[in-house]
Design a protein around this motif. Sequence first.
Motif, short mmCIF file in Angstrom:
data_model
loop_
_atom_site.label_atom_id
_atom_site.label_comp_id
_atom_site.label_asym_id
_atom_site.label_seq_id
_atom_site.Cartn_x
_atom_site.Cartn_y
_atom_site.Cartn_z
N ALA A 1 -4.74 -3.85 10.54
CA ALA A 1 -3.55 -3.05 10.82
C ALA A 1 -2.30 -3.73 10.26
O ALA A 1 -1.45 -3.08 9.64
CB ALA A 1 -3.41 -2.84 12.33
N GLU A 2 -2.24 -5.04 10.42
CA GLU A 2 -1.03 -5.74 9.96
C GLU A 2 -0.97 -5.81 8.44
O GLU A 2 0.11 -5.73 7.85
CB GLU A 2 -0.96 -7.13 10.59
CG GLU A 2 -0.56 -6.99 12.06
CD GLU A 2 -0.48 -8.32 12.80
OE1 GLU A 2 -1.08 -9.30 12.34
OE2 GLU A 2 0.21 -8.35 13.84
N HIS B 1 -2.18 -3.48 6.46
CA HIS B 1 -1.77 -2.14 6.04
C HIS B 1 -0.29 -1.91 6.33
O HIS B 1 0.42 -1.31 5.53
CB HIS B 1 -2.63 -1.10 6.74
CG HIS B 1 -2.25 0.31 6.43
ND1 HIS B 1 -2.08 0.78 5.14
CD2 HIS B 1 -1.98 1.37 7.24
CE1 HIS B 1 -1.73 2.04 5.18
NE2 HIS B 1 -1.66 2.43 6.43
N LEU B 2 0.13 -2.44 7.45
CA LEU B 2 1.54 -2.31 7.82
C LEU B 2 2.43 -3.00 6.78
O LEU B 2 3.48 -2.46 6.38
CB LEU B 2 1.76 -2.94 9.20
CG LEU B 2 3.12 -2.80 9.85
CD1 LEU B 2 3.56 -1.35 9.89
CD2 LEU B 2 3.07 -3.38 11.26
N LEU C 1 2.62 -0.76 3.80
CA LEU C 1 3.52 0.36 4.08
C LEU C 1 4.97 -0.08 3.98
O LEU C 1 5.79 0.56 3.33
CB LEU C 1 3.25 0.90 5.48
CG LEU C 1 2.13 1.90 5.68
CD1 LEU C 1 1.98 2.23 7.16
CD2 LEU C 1 2.39 3.17 4.89
N ASP C 2 5.28 -1.20 4.63
CA ASP C 2 6.66 -1.65 4.64
C ASP C 2 7.14 -1.96 3.23
O ASP C 2 8.29 -1.67 2.88
CB ASP C 2 6.80 -2.88 5.55
CG ASP C 2 6.82 -2.49 7.04
OD1 ASP C 2 7.13 -1.33 7.33
OD2 ASP C 2 6.53 -3.35 7.89
N ARG D 1 6.09 -0.57 0.45
CA ARG D 1 6.32 0.69 -0.26
C ARG D 1 7.59 1.37 0.24
O ARG D 1 8.36 1.96 -0.53
CB ARG D 1 5.11 1.61 -0.11
CG ARG D 1 3.96 1.19 -1.03
CD ARG D 1 2.96 2.30 -1.17
NE ARG D 1 2.10 2.46 -0.01
CZ ARG D 1 1.53 3.60 0.38
NH1 ARG D 1 1.78 4.71 -0.31
NH2 ARG D 1 0.76 3.65 1.43
N ILE D 2 7.80 1.30 1.54
CA ILE D 2 9.01 1.89 2.10
C ILE D 2 10.24 1.21 1.51
O ILE D 2 11.22 1.86 1.13
CB ILE D 2 9.01 1.78 3.64
CG1 ILE D 2 7.95 2.71 4.23
CG2 ILE D 2 10.39 2.10 4.21
CD1 ILE D 2 7.68 2.47 5.71
N MET E 1 10.86 2.39 -2.02
CA MET E 1 11.38 3.75 -2.09
C MET E 1 12.80 3.81 -1.56
O MET E 1 13.61 4.60 -2.02
CB MET E 1 10.47 4.69 -1.31
CG MET E 1 9.10 4.79 -1.96
SD MET E 1 8.03 5.92 -1.09
CE MET E 1 8.93 7.44 -1.34
N ARG E 2 13.10 2.96 -0.59
CA ARG E 2 14.45 2.98 -0.07
C ARG E 2 15.43 2.45 -1.11
O ARG E 2 16.56 2.93 -1.20
CB ARG E 2 14.53 2.17 1.22
CG ARG E 2 15.58 2.74 2.13
CD ARG E 2 15.30 2.47 3.59
NE ARG E 2 14.76 1.13 3.79
CZ ARG E 2 14.24 0.71 4.95
NH1 ARG E 2 14.17 1.55 5.97
NH2 ARG E 2 13.79 -0.50 5.09
N LEU F 1 -2.46 7.70 9.55
CA LEU F 1 -1.69 6.45 9.56
C LEU F 1 -1.66 5.82 8.17
O LEU F 1 -1.15 4.71 8.00
CB LEU F 1 -2.29 5.48 10.59
CG LEU F 1 -2.07 5.87 12.05
CD1 LEU F 1 -2.71 4.84 12.98
CD2 LEU F 1 -0.58 6.00 12.36
N GLY F 2 -2.24 6.50 7.20
CA GLY F 2 -2.14 6.03 5.82
C GLY F 2 -3.22 5.06 5.38
O GLY F 2 -3.15 4.51 4.28
#
Lengths: 139, 139
Positions: free
Chosen positions: A84-85, A87-88, A91-92, A94-95, A98-99, A56-57
């Motif tokens: 979790a939030e 880390h989420l 992630l978001d 970084r996404i 990259m997008r 899950l990264g």
Amino acid sequence: MNIGKAAQATGVSAKMIRYYEAQGLIRPADRTEGNYRDFSDRDVNDLRFIRRARGLGFSIDEISRLLSLWRDDARPSREVKAMAEKHLADLDARIREMREMADTLRHLAHCCAGDERPDCPILSDLAGDRPQGVHAGNA
Amino acid sequence: MNIGKAAQATGVSAKMIRYYEAQGLIRPADRTEGNYRDFSDRDVNDLRFIRRARGLGFSIDEISRLLSLWRDDARPSREVKAMAEKHLADLDARIREMREMADTLRHLAHCCAGDERPDCPILSDLAGDRPQGVHAGNA
DNA sequence: GCTTGACCTTCCCTTGATGGGAAGGTTTAG
DNA sequence: CTAAACCTTCCCATCAAGGGAAGGTCAAGC
């Protein structure tokens, strides 16, 4: 259970098992007379937990805290959810970055003829010519 | 133009300029009597090109090839486009992976009460209990 | 003309998770 | 008993970036 069997049983490479031990993620495994590591079922469960968390990264540090929470029967789920939030959100972010790269690149590639001629909007963009102004902000 | 000015003019740190030189991305800068690097306008343009390419996520090796193509007036745009599309495919693959992680995590966090009680679907999932079977494939 | 501070030089170390590989010890199957 | 398979530790590399030390250079102000 020696390290090879443990690796097979958990999907974590022997190399990484030793690394996790050195980093203090898992407690030092018992040793046999011949100085081989000897893993218990509990160790194997920990390694499976780690593998899933990596999937899950989560970073090693984060997993260390997750393992502590897991072992603590009195943990408040609030703490786990907060991790979790957090880390989420990472992630978001970084996404999103990259997008933006991907979208810019997709546009440039779409505009490029891709033939034998040298004219190329991709190189023009990188060179700083910005006729169309479509570009992700390089923060 | 010394390295500090060049860094300011391009948005590339002095450290990274030296690194790019060492990696052969840019040709070795001229030197002053006092052994300071002395950057020409062309060097500055190269550095700006590099910064933008990094901003699109290209690796040093890829940028090295892009610079060669940029300098080659007879390049076929086909080659540039191929590089861009290859990199785009990499980006998209990484985005997909991360999105799977994020989606799984979002679901788990959503299912977690986040209060003082210890029950936690996030930890349950990591521990391998899979009551609901919603989980990204940890490739 | 000298001092001081800002800048430059090179060199080495650190990051994070992972793997490669060497040199040498152990276990196991035949 | 031997050979293969496995284990041990130790060091090195990745990739793009930064930190920091030791020492040289330059420029501004007195």
